[in-house]
Design an enzyme around this catalytic site. Structure first.
Site, PDB file in Angstrom:
ATOM      1  N   ASP A 131      65.622   3.266  10.391  1.00 34.71           N
ATOM      2  CA  ASP A 131      64.947   4.307  11.161  1.00 34.71           C
ATOM      3  C   ASP A 131      64.630   3.658  12.501  1.00 34.71           C
ATOM      4  O   ASP A 131      63.585   3.042  12.677  1.00 34.71           O
ATOM      5  CB  ASP A 131      63.693   4.775  10.429  1.00 34.71           C
ATOM      6  N   LYS A 134      58.490   5.654   4.742  1.00 40.18           N
ATOM      7  CA  LYS A 134      59.826   5.627   4.134  1.00 40.18           C
ATOM      8  C   LYS A 134      59.947   4.495   3.120  1.00 40.18           C
ATOM      9  O   LYS A 134      60.653   4.619   2.118  1.00 40.18           O
ATOM     10  CB  LYS A 134      60.887   5.509   5.223  1.00 40.18           C
ATOM     11  N   ALA A 188      57.362  -0.274   9.133  1.00 38.94           N
ATOM     12  CA  ALA A 188      55.983   0.176   9.335  1.00 38.94           C
ATOM     13  C   ALA A 188      55.954   1.603   9.900  1.00 38.94           C
ATOM     14  O   ALA A 188      56.869   1.978  10.633  1.00 38.94           O
ATOM     15  CB  ALA A 188      55.247  -0.780  10.262  1.00 38.94           C
ATOM     16  N   PRO A 189      54.937   2.384   9.518  1.00 40.09           N
ATOM     17  CA  PRO A 189      53.764   2.017   8.712  1.00 40.09           C
ATOM     18  C   PRO A 189      53.973   2.057   7.207  1.00 40.09           C
ATOM     19  O   PRO A 189      53.087   1.681   6.457  1.00 40.09           O
ATOM     20  CB  PRO A 189      52.726   3.055   9.140  1.00 40.09           C
ATOM     21  N   CYS A 246      63.816   9.622  15.559  1.00 40.50           N
ATOM     22  CA  CYS A 246      63.018  10.828  15.844  1.00 40.50           C
ATOM     23  C   CYS A 246      63.232  11.214  17.304  1.00 40.50           C
ATOM     24  O   CYS A 246      62.291  11.554  18.020  1.00 40.50           O
ATOM     25  CB  CYS A 246      61.543  10.612  15.530  1.00 40.50           C
ATOM     26  N   ASP A 262      63.017  -9.502  14.180  1.00 35.28           N
ATOM     27  CA  ASP A 262      63.875  -8.568  14.888  1.00 35.28           C
ATOM     28  C   ASP A 262      65.007  -8.198  13.920  1.00 35.28           C
ATOM     29  O   ASP A 262      65.659  -9.070  13.338  1.00 35.28           O
ATOM     30  CB  ASP A 262      64.449  -9.246  16.145  1.00 35.28           C
ATOM     31  N   ALA A 320      63.207  -1.212   9.665  1.00 27.10           N
ATOM     32  CA  ALA A 320      62.078  -0.991  10.588  1.00 27.10           C
ATOM     33  C   ALA A 320      61.032  -0.193   9.827  1.00 27.10           C
ATOM     34  O   ALA A 320      60.956   1.024   9.941  1.00 27.10           O
ATOM     35  CB  ALA A 320      62.541  -0.259  11.843  1.00 27.10           C
TER      36      ALA A 320
END
Length: 474
Positions: free
Chosen positions: A193, A130, A126-127, A246, A175, A124
């Site tokens: 993430d 990482k 974007a942006p 997060c 996905d 995952a």
């Protein structure tokens, strides 16, 4: 102070129930109401940490080391005239504005100097904070698959990869649940993430919790369980998976990791992160995960788990319909000719871990480590575009300069600050008392900022549209 930060009582009750005995709710609420300290990560694909620290001092920027990331710093800078995102150093890709806690998952992935990975999946991406951090840890070697489910966010991801000089990435737009079936046991490391309820982000967004409810947390955790299963299937035996969010709820964190353990048993091993950095033990759970409340390190709320795959798993069976692959690998003769012409024009050499691929008139450079996946998966963009063919040879492209040049090449032009501003706004420039012909590497100081073409005494701008700024800079 973000004294107007919205914290639903039901959420506070949930936090009080899971808060470690060493912490208290007053400090938690107080931390949530404080704005985040701004932090940046030095992009070591472009500059060393030591050189960046010197430059920061010259600019009057005060840096404080982030304990869990050698390249990470909290920064105090006067942004009243020029925001950090509009500085020449940011535009040149020397640093990335990144929340300190979000540097932790990649630090956990590359936990020791022995953690060198040839193939990495960022599920995952974007942006791109990482993704670019992973690429720097890989030294642009091997292959980094950067996936983003949201099509609109893929453009932002690509722009950040371009700006930071990443050349070993392959982008996809799916996905994340597809990877386990489509690319089983393909990656030595996977970072997920995961999309989450964002409970840890209130210091950045005072309204982040406006729509929070427990039902949504449970629903999101179901998706996270699917994603972590997919990531585990995509991981090679002996590989490392880092799962991060997060958010703070145990449903989206510990329980997702325990779901994986329950599903795959002894194939799953939790790594203990208590020694990842000084004082990491203040946030470590009994399983060895890092469950970080915002008051502990004065950052966002965050969660990080490091997991090893000890045995093979039976991946889901899928039917693939990929269609014809539109690229053709260049013959050795063509590759040699491309490299010869590139060196003649710009004194740039092709890296020996990559190969030239052709699509109609376009010339691309793909990382060799990507090749086993080319017939198995569909990517939206791979490697870097280095040239377009025309009747007189090759027309070199922007990323040849930003991802391959060292800045030491003789066939370059150094711009003044005034001309560099014009350059970043997409305009042609006329360097004082200079002229030439053909493509030329464009620099600001020693920093490569693009590729232009001489037209008499004018350098024609070759900056990609997604990197052009429409306002005055630095």
């Amino acid at each position: 102070m973000h004294s107007n930060v919205y914290l639903p009582q039901a959420f506070l009750d949930e936090m009080e129930a899971i808060l470690p005995a060493s912490l208290n709710m007053e400090d938690f609420i107080s931390a949530c109401q404080r704005p985040l300290r701004k932090s940046i990560r030095v992009n070591t694909l472009k500059i060393t940490v030591e050189e960046f620290v010197k430059r920061a001092a010259e600019k009057g920027w005060e840096l404080t080391q982030v304990p869990w990331c050698h390249e990470g710093f909290w920064i105090e800078a006067d942004e009243s005239v020029v925001p950090l995102g509009n500085t020449a150093e940011h535009m040149s890709g020397l640093f990335y504005i990144q929340e300190a806690s979000s540097m932790m998952p990649v630090s956990a992935l590359f936990k020791s100097d022995e953690d060198r990975f040839e193939s990495v999946l960022d599920m995952a991406a974007a942006p791109g904070s990482k993704t670019t951090q992973i690429a720097a840890n890989m030294s642009n070697e091997g292959v980094l698959v950067a996936n983003e489910f949201s099509a609109s966010r893929v453009k932002v991801l690509h722009a950040n990869i371009e700006r930071c000089g990443v050349r070993n990435a392959a982008l996809s737009n799916f996905d994340g649940r597809v990877f386990g079936g489509w690319l089983p046991e393909q990656f030595e490391a996977v970072l997920i993430d995961a999309p989450c309820s964002g409970e840890g982000t209130v210091r950045k967004d005072a309204d982040a919790m406006k729509n929070w409810n427990k039902e949504s947390v449970i629903s999101i955790s179901d998706t996270q369980k699917d994603l972590i299963e997919s990531a585990f299937h995509a991981l090679k035996v002996g590989g490392v998976l880092v799962y991060s969010t997060c958010t703070l709820s145990v449903e989206e964190n510990q329980q997702v990791c325990h779901h994986l353990k329950e599903k795959f048993g002894d194939a799953v091993e939790f790594d203990n992160l208590a020694e990842l950095f000084t004082d990491a033990d203040k946030a470590v759970t009994e399983e060895g995960f890092l469950h970080i409340f915002p008051q502990v390190y004065d950052c966002e709320g965050f969660f990080v788990a490091r997991i090893r795959k000890l045995a093979a798993t039976d991946a889901p069976q899928v039917k693939k319909r990929l269609g014809r692959f539109p690229f053709e690998k260049a013959s050795q003769k063509v590759q040699d000719e491309v490299e010869k012409q590139l060196h003649k024009a710009l004194e740039i050499a092709l890296p020996n871990d990559s190969s030239v691929w052709l699509r109609e008139k376009d010339v691309w450079l793909f990382p060799n480590a990507l090749e086993p996946m080319l017939g198995e998966f569909r990517f939206s963009r791979m490697g870097i575009k280095i040239a377009e063919t025309h009747k007189n040879g090759y027309r070199w492209q922007h990323q040849v300069a930003t991802a391959l040049a060292t800045g030491k090449e003789a066939h370059s032009v150094e711009l003044s600050v005034e001309d560099a501003r014009e350059w970043f706004m997409g305009r042609d420039v006329r360097p004082n008392n200079q002229s030439g012909k053909g493509e030329v590497i464009v620099k600001l100081g020693d920093d490569v900022i693009g590729l232009g073409k001489w037209v008499g005494n004018r350098v024609k701008n070759g900056l990609p549209r997604e990197l052009v700024r429409d306002k005055n800079l630095f």
